[in-house]
Design a protein around this motif. Structure first.
Motif, PDB file in Angstrom:
ATOM      1  N   ALA A 265      11.368 -12.541  -4.065  1.00 59.54           N
ATOM      2  CA  ALA A 265      12.584 -12.664  -4.879  1.00 59.54           C
ATOM      3  C   ALA A 265      12.598 -11.639  -6.010  1.00 59.54           C
ATOM      4  O   ALA A 265      13.626 -10.991  -6.255  1.00 59.54           O
ATOM      5  N   ILE A 266      11.478 -11.466  -6.676  1.00 58.49           N
ATOM      6  CA  ILE A 266      11.402 -10.491  -7.770  1.00 58.49           C
ATOM      7  C   ILE A 266      11.672  -9.088  -7.234  1.00 58.49           C
ATOM      8  O   ILE A 266      12.423  -8.316  -7.830  1.00 58.49           O
ATOM      9  N   PHE A 267      11.074  -8.752  -6.088  1.00 61.64           N
ATOM     10  CA  PHE A 267      11.304  -7.435  -5.525  1.00 61.64           C
ATOM     11  C   PHE A 267      12.788  -7.215  -5.213  1.00 61.64           C
ATOM     12  O   PHE A 267      13.339  -6.157  -5.522  1.00 61.64           O
ATOM     13  N   LEU A 268      13.424  -8.199  -4.607  1.00 61.92           N
ATOM     14  CA  LEU A 268      14.844  -8.050  -4.267  1.00 61.92           C
ATOM     15  C   LEU A 268      15.688  -7.819  -5.522  1.00 61.92           C
ATOM     16  O   LEU A 268      16.590  -6.985  -5.527  1.00 61.92           O
ATOM     17  N   VAL A 269      15.378  -8.521  -6.582  1.00 54.45           N
ATOM     18  CA  VAL A 269      16.132  -8.362  -7.834  1.00 54.45           C
ATOM     19  C   VAL A 269      15.919  -6.972  -8.422  1.00 54.45           C
ATOM     20  O   VAL A 269      16.880  -6.265  -8.732  1.00 54.45           O
ATOM     21  N   VAL A 270      14.665  -6.546  -8.578  1.00 54.99           N
ATOM     22  CA  VAL A 270      14.424  -5.244  -9.221  1.00 54.99           C
ATOM     23  C   VAL A 270      14.956  -4.097  -8.365  1.00 54.99           C
ATOM     24  O   VAL A 270      15.485  -3.120  -8.896  1.00 54.99           O
ATOM     25  N   ALA A 271      14.846  -4.220  -7.035  1.00 50.85           N
ATOM     26  CA  ALA A 271      15.348  -3.162  -6.154  1.00 50.85           C
ATOM     27  C   ALA A 271      16.868  -3.043  -6.255  1.00 50.85           C
ATOM     28  O   ALA A 271      17.408  -1.931  -6.273  1.00 50.85           O
TER      29      ALA A 271
ATOM     30  N   ILE B 240       0.842  -1.202   0.000  1.00 52.36           N
ATOM     31  CA  ILE B 240       0.000   0.000   0.000  1.00 52.36           C
ATOM     32  C   ILE B 240       0.880   1.257   0.000  1.00 52.36           C
ATOM     33  O   ILE B 240       0.646   2.193  -0.766  1.00 52.36           O
ATOM     34  N   TYR B 241       1.917   1.254   0.836  1.00 51.04           N
ATOM     35  CA  TYR B 241       2.821   2.398   0.908  1.00 51.04           C
ATOM     36  C   TYR B 241       3.489   2.636  -0.452  1.00 51.04           C
ATOM     37  O   TYR B 241       3.533   3.756  -0.952  1.00 51.04           O
ATOM     38  N   PHE B 242       4.006   1.555  -1.055  1.00 48.81           N
ATOM     39  CA  PHE B 242       4.718   1.714  -2.319  1.00 48.81           C
ATOM     40  C   PHE B 242       3.777   2.122  -3.448  1.00 48.81           C
ATOM     41  O   PHE B 242       4.208   2.777  -4.402  1.00 48.81           O
TER      42      PHE B 242
ATOM     43  N   GLY C 261      13.074   3.084 -13.677  1.00 53.26           N
ATOM     44  CA  GLY C 261      12.137   2.056 -14.145  1.00 53.26           C
ATOM     45  C   GLY C 261      12.124   0.822 -13.266  1.00 53.26           C
ATOM     46  O   GLY C 261      11.058   0.310 -12.904  1.00 53.26           O
ATOM     47  N   PHE C 262      13.302   0.341 -12.893  1.00 53.71           N
ATOM     48  CA  PHE C 262      13.356  -0.843 -12.033  1.00 53.71           C
ATOM     49  C   PHE C 262      12.874  -0.525 -10.630  1.00 53.71           C
ATOM     50  O   PHE C 262      12.206  -1.346  -9.997  1.00 53.71           O
ATOM     51  N   TYR C 263      13.187   0.665 -10.122  1.00 54.63           N
ATOM     52  CA  TYR C 263      12.679   1.066  -8.804  1.00 54.63           C
ATOM     53  C   TYR C 263      11.150   1.014  -8.811  1.00 54.63           C
ATOM     54  O   TYR C 263      10.534   0.392  -7.948  1.00 54.63           O
ATOM     55  N   LEU C 264      10.549   1.645  -9.798  1.00 56.29           N
ATOM     56  CA  LEU C 264       9.090   1.701  -9.864  1.00 56.29           C
ATOM     57  C   LEU C 264       8.468   0.344 -10.200  1.00 56.29           C
ATOM     58  O   LEU C 264       7.328   0.085  -9.806  1.00 56.29           O
ATOM     59  N   SER C 265       9.207  -0.531 -10.872  1.00 60.97           N
ATOM     60  CA  SER C 265       8.669  -1.865 -11.170  1.00 60.97           C
ATOM     61  C   SER C 265       8.484  -2.697  -9.906  1.00 60.97           C
ATOM     62  O   SER C 265       7.798  -3.719  -9.939  1.00 60.97           O
ATOM     63  N   GLY C 266       9.036  -2.237  -8.798  1.00 64.73           N
ATOM     64  CA  GLY C 266       8.797  -2.889  -7.514  1.00 64.73           C
ATOM     65  C   GLY C 266       7.328  -2.939  -7.146  1.00 64.73           C
ATOM     66  O   GLY C 266       6.912  -3.741  -6.308  1.00 64.73           O
TER      67      GLY C 266
END
Length: 167
Positions: free
Chosen positions: A133-139, A62-64, A95-100
């Protein structure tokens, strides 16, 4: 040194931007990741760790979502409309930050019971871990490209130290 918009955002308005755009989302995501490991190993799908995991997952998503909307309106759309991007590293970092939003939103929807309702707990746990896992990679991709001098990936910029070298 030139900075990407990602790094400039974190460096501006110290310490507030760093707290709002990095510390809060990362602390919530890391709380999910750490508790997720314990849940995966113990297979204990209820209890205090699962409650902490679920809380951090829902609040984080929700925050993000708020961060995503704010940065789309105040940074991405204006930078795109004015041609203000500083090259590939800049676009990749932001782009990757926001893809989180995809994995964080997915975890939130899963934990709120809005998706995959008919799935058993094991399958939901697996999807939740995939989202983590996806979040850790994109971040981390965002952080790496965000820390680059954006001119390094610009085709017309000479590479530092290479100006006088011959083939």
């Amino acid at each position: 040194m030139n900075m990407t918009h990602y790094m400039a955002l974190l460096a501006d308005n110290q310490p507030w931007n760093l707290i709002l755009f990095m510390a809060i989302p990362v602390i919530l995501a890391e709380t999910v990741a750490i508790t997720e490991l314990f849940i995966l190993f113990s297979r204990k799908l209820n209890g205090t760790l699962r409650q902490i995991n679920r809380f951090a997952s829902i609040v984080g998503g929700i925050y993000f979502t708020g961060v995503f909307i704010y940065l789309m309106k105040t940074a991405v759309i204006p930078l795109t409309a004015t041609g203000g991007w500083l090259g590939a590293a800049d676009v990749i970092a932001v782009g990757f930050y926001l893809s989180g939003i995809i994995p964080l939103g997915g975890m939130t929807l899963l934990d709120l019971g809005l998706i995959c309702k008919a799935w058993d707990d094991e399958r939901k746990l697996k999807l939740h871990a995939i989202f983590v896992a996806i979040f850790l990679v994109v971040a981390h991709i965002a952080m790496i490209f965000g820390m680059l001098d954006p001119t390094l990936l610009m085709s017309d910029a000479p590479m530092a130290g290479m100006e006088g070298m011959h083939h």
